[in-house]
Design an enzyme around this catalytic site. Structure first.
Site, PDB file in Angstrom:
ATOM      1  N   SER A 113       0.804  -1.219   0.000  1.00 41.09           N
ATOM      2  CA  SER A 113       0.000   0.000   0.000  1.00 41.09           C
ATOM      3  C   SER A 113       0.841   1.275   0.000  1.00 41.09           C
ATOM      4  CB  SER A 113      -0.960  -0.038   1.186  1.00 41.09           C
ATOM      5  OG  SER A 113      -1.870   1.017   1.105  1.00 41.09           O
ATOM      6  N   HIS A 114       0.701   2.075   1.039  1.00 44.35           N
ATOM      7  CA  HIS A 114       1.376   3.378   1.101  1.00 44.35           C
ATOM      8  C   HIS A 114       2.751   3.282   1.750  1.00 44.35           C
ATOM      9  CE1 HIS A 114      -0.908   2.369   4.589  1.00 44.35           C
ATOM     10  NE2 HIS A 114      -0.042   3.065   5.304  1.00 44.35           N
ATOM     11  N   ASP A 278      -2.386   6.712  -3.324  1.00 42.18           N
ATOM     12  CA  ASP A 278      -1.228   6.040  -2.722  1.00 42.18           C
ATOM     13  C   ASP A 278      -0.624   4.973  -3.631  1.00 42.18           C
ATOM     14  OD1 ASP A 278      -3.245   4.151  -2.499  1.00 42.18           O
ATOM     15  OD2 ASP A 278      -2.437   3.313  -0.662  1.00 42.18           O
ATOM     16  N   ASP A 280      -0.868   1.738  -4.113  1.00 43.67           N
ATOM     17  CA  ASP A 280      -1.700   0.779  -4.849  1.00 43.67           C
ATOM     18  C   ASP A 280      -3.049   1.363  -5.260  1.00 43.67           C
ATOM     19  OD1 ASP A 280      -2.435   0.883  -2.164  1.00 43.67           O
ATOM     20  OD2 ASP A 280      -3.287  -1.122  -2.202  1.00 43.67           O
ATOM     21  N   ASP A 282      -5.630   2.754  -3.642  1.00 44.95           N
ATOM     22  CA  ASP A 282      -6.909   2.674  -2.928  1.00 44.95           C
ATOM     23  C   ASP A 282      -7.161   3.874  -2.015  1.00 44.95           C
ATOM     24  OD1 ASP A 282      -4.989   1.873  -1.128  1.00 44.95           O
ATOM     25  OD2 ASP A 282      -5.983   0.001  -0.534  1.00 44.95           O
ATOM     26  N   ARG A 283      -6.105   4.652  -1.691  1.00 46.49           N
ATOM     27  CA  ARG A 283      -6.316   5.838  -0.849  1.00 46.49           C
ATOM     28  C   ARG A 283      -6.424   7.091  -1.695  1.00 46.49           C
ATOM     29  NH1 ARG A 283      -2.787   5.605   4.669  1.00 46.49           N
ATOM     30  NH2 ARG A 283      -3.521   3.553   5.305  1.00 46.49           N
ATOM     31  N   LYS A 377     -11.453  -0.021  -1.032  1.00 44.77           N
ATOM     32  CA  LYS A 377     -11.503   1.429  -1.121  1.00 44.77           C
ATOM     33  C   LYS A 377     -10.881   1.828  -2.450  1.00 44.77           C
ATOM     34  CE  LYS A 377      -7.475   1.695   1.870  1.00 44.77           C
ATOM     35  NZ  LYS A 377      -7.219   1.353   3.249  1.00 44.77           N
TER      36      LYS A 377
HETATM   37  C1  G1P Z   1      -3.980   1.495   8.386  1.00 42.05           C
HETATM   38  C2  G1P Z   1      -5.212   2.370   8.520  1.00 42.05           C
HETATM   39  C3  G1P Z   1      -6.448   1.583   8.163  1.00 42.05           C
HETATM   40  C4  G1P Z   1      -6.305   0.993   6.766  1.00 42.05           C
HETATM   41  C5  G1P Z   1      -5.009   0.201   6.666  1.00 42.05           C
HETATM   42  C6  G1P Z   1      -4.750  -0.278   5.237  1.00 42.05           C
HETATM   43  O1  G1P Z   1      -4.064   0.413   9.282  1.00 42.05           O
HETATM   44  O2  G1P Z   1      -5.317   2.899   9.821  1.00 42.05           O
HETATM   45  O3  G1P Z   1      -7.568   2.425   8.237  1.00 42.05           O
HETATM   46  O4  G1P Z   1      -7.388   0.156   6.458  1.00 42.05           O
HETATM   47  O5  G1P Z   1      -3.894   1.015   7.067  1.00 42.05           O
HETATM   48  O6  G1P Z   1      -4.649   0.777   4.330  1.00 42.05           O
HETATM   49  P1  G1P Z   1      -3.321   0.388  10.713  1.00 42.05           P
HETATM   50  O7  G1P Z   1      -1.866   0.630  10.435  1.00 42.05           O
HETATM   51  O8  G1P Z   1      -3.899   1.534  11.498  1.00 42.05           O
HETATM   52  O9  G1P Z   1      -3.635  -0.942  11.301  1.00 42.05           O
HETATM   53 ZN    ZN Z   2      -3.249   1.482  -0.333  1.00 40.92          ZN
END
Ligand code: G1P
Ligand code: ZN
Length: 544
Positions: A113-114, A278, A280, A282-283, A377
């Site tokens: 992801s990010h 981000d 991938d 989704d954000r 998302k």
């Molecule tokens: C974090 C975000 C959560 C999101 C996840 C994946 O998880 O807080 O809302 O779904 O990344 O993108 P966390 O690191 O808080 O467990």
């Molecule tokens: Zn992501």
């Protein structure tokens, strides 16, 4: 093709977190590590024979090598068919859509992801089920259990495959089709939104929009949708070539890592609207002139205006937000007279609600919003939603936001992250609080009274699965709320997340800063956790 049965031993650290299995690249590069995890997924779905999957990733370091290994495992397990994004690239929302579009049995997304990429960065595997959703908790648990007892995996000998050509290949029983990464997803967006209205906004109204793909997966999608299909001027989409290390930045669209975009919107000469997504895809982050629209407000504003968008013109069935997300969405749901579900952190908890038709829109404070169009998302979806809304309302973005606060009141909100904590100390601090939390009920600290405290648990209304210990929830007098939990996505040490929220119903003073409104809650959270005592820290590492 030779199929080998390789003896292996379990890795103890393969429990997936909030969003898949996320580790340093070097961890995934260990022999058998990726192989064990993929074979464990295949084992718990009853073997690969006759199955179909979508496979793709965000293009980060190790994406290409991992895809090759996964393909060899898939062929050895006798899958019927897999679809792969061209060059191994698919955004998370695109995988979710393709699973649904091709009626596949599931999919594997290669992404952290990010989180930062590159050789020293992170890598990850997310498994999605046949509805396109991240695997729900009961399946995640089974996968984990399987990783703890695995003794062999099946893998074919190496074969070379050019992923840059759209083509079909057959290896033994498995057909591998390389598909355009963007095409089907772009068609879906065209069905949901009024592209003509957005085009008029860009071309007739000369609305100036900037999108930053942050060198990550959404680049090709954004170029195709914004510039080619909608006709935004060339140069609207920045940093659109996906890079293995995301250009050395965190591909996380927030005020820290997308600072340049925020700065641009704070200048006198600014675009009318800016957005980013981000690693991938989704954000999303959306920015009005001089104003970042926080994700908790964004999903509430989208829900309040959903009837203006073609796909949602008949209204919303219900909405949902993750527990730490502000209650701005609850206000809108109350007004619309529809249910608002409160779920644990992570998109996987929305899947069943969407499938059962109980909700149409959902969102998280962490820059995630989406709808029943897929089961993830979706960054570009949220940005297109905003553009469609602006095109129809023909009002400046800032006015849409302030009108919303006037009507519903404003939820001042911030997330304070304390990163890189020693894991044992963080656990001790949270356990210490759990033991003592009842003592704080009805206590007044810094002139605020704590009315209620719990450690959030959730029972899925569809499959009945219960999860416990999803974070401490403190309700304070005068509309205050504090949530405290440890992150489930980090790959090093621990991150404490403290979410502060203050509702002000008759909100009129636009000059007040969130930090000022939230400072009492900040003190209270630090005091009750004994945060400085445990960690030595007085300030968060990041505020978003
Ligand atoms: C974090 C975000 C959560 C999101 C996840 C994946 O998880 O807080 O809302 O779904 O990344 O993108 P966390 O690191 O808080 O467990
Ligand atoms: Zn992501």
């Amino acid at each position: 093709m030779i199929i080998k049965h390789i003896n292996t031993q379990p890795f103890m650290d393969q429990r997936p977190g909030t969003s898949g299995l996320r580790k340093k690249v070097s961890v995934f590069q260990q022999s058998h590590y990726l192989e064990n995890f993929i074979q464990s997924i295949i084992d718990i779905i009853g073997g690969g024979k006759g199955k179909t999957w979508i496979i793709g990733g965000d293009g980060r370091y190790f994406n290409d090598e991992a895809i090759k290994i996964i393909l060899r495992i898939v062929c050895a397990n006798k899958f019927k068919k897999v679809w792969i994004g061209q060059n191994g690239l698919l955004s998370t929302p695109a995988v979710s859509h393709l699973i649904r579009h091709y009626y596949a049995d599931g999919g594997v997304i290669l992404s952290a992801s990010h989180n930062p990429g590159g050789i020293k960065g992170d890598f990850g595997i997310k498994y999605n089920t046949s509805n396109g959703s991240p695997a729900p908790e009961n399946i995640v648990e089974k996968i984990y259990q399987r990783t703890q007892e695995i003794t062999t995996y099946r893998i074919s000998d190496d074969f070379s495959l050019d992923l840059s050509f759209l083509n079909k290949h057959t290896y033994e029983e498995t057909e591998i089709e390389i598909v355009d990464s963007v095409y089907e997803y772009a068609l879906l967006m065209e069905k949901i939104f009024d592209f003509q209205a957005i085009q008029d906004l860009f071309i007739i109204k000369k609305f100036n929009f900037v999108f930053d793909a942050m060198h990550a997966a959404t680049g090709p999608y954004a170029l195709d949708i914004f510039e080619k299909r909608i006709g935004a001027s060339s140069g609207t989409v920045k940093n659109f070539i996906p890079q293995k290390d995301f250009g050395g930045i965190h591909p996380d669209p927030n005020p820290i890592y997308a600072r340049h975009l925020v700065d641009l919107m704070m200048q006198d000469q600014h675009p009318d609207f800016a957005a980013a997504s981000d690693g991938d895809g989704d954000r999303n982050m959306v920015i009005a002139p001089s104003q970042i629209i926080i994700p908790s407000d964004s999903i509430a504003i989208l829900a309040a205006h959903a009837h203006l968008i073609p796909a949602y013109q008949n209204g919303l069935k219900g909405v949902a937000r993750s527990m730490p997300t502000s209650q701005a969405l609850d206000q809108v749901a109350h007004f619309l007279n529809i249910p608002c579900y409160e779920t644990p952190t992570g998109w996987k908890y929305f899947g069943n609600l969407l499938d059962a038709g109980l909700i149409t829109l959902c969102g998280e404070e962490s820059a995630g919003s989406g709808s029943n169009h897929i089961r993830e998302k979706d960054g570009l979806w949220a940005i297109l939603f905003w553009l469609n809304l602006i095109a129809i309302k023909r009002e400046p973005v800032n006015k849409i936001v302030s009108d919303h606060w006037h009507k519903f009141g404003r939820h001042f909100y911030a997330r304070y992250d304390y990163e890189n904590l020693d894991k044992n100390i963080a656990d001790k601090m949270m356990n210490g609080f759990a033991e003592n939390m009842h003592k704080f009920i009805n206590k007044t600290i810094h002139s605020r009274t704590i009315i209620k405290i719990d450690n959030f648990s959730y029972q899925d209304p569809i499959d009945g699965f219960i999860v416990y210990h999803q974070g401490f929830r403190l309700i304070l007098d005068q509309g205050g709320r504090i949530v405290m939990r440890l992150s489930g996505t980090g790959t090093e040490g621990a991150t404490l997340r403290i979410y502060l929220e203050q509702y002000i119903k008759n909100y009129r003073d636009y000059s007040i800063q969130s930090a000022y409104i939230l400072h009492e809650l900040d003190y209270i959270s630090k005091e009750i956790l004994k945060l400085t005592e445990y960690t030595g820290l007085r300030q968060p590492t990041i505020i978003t």
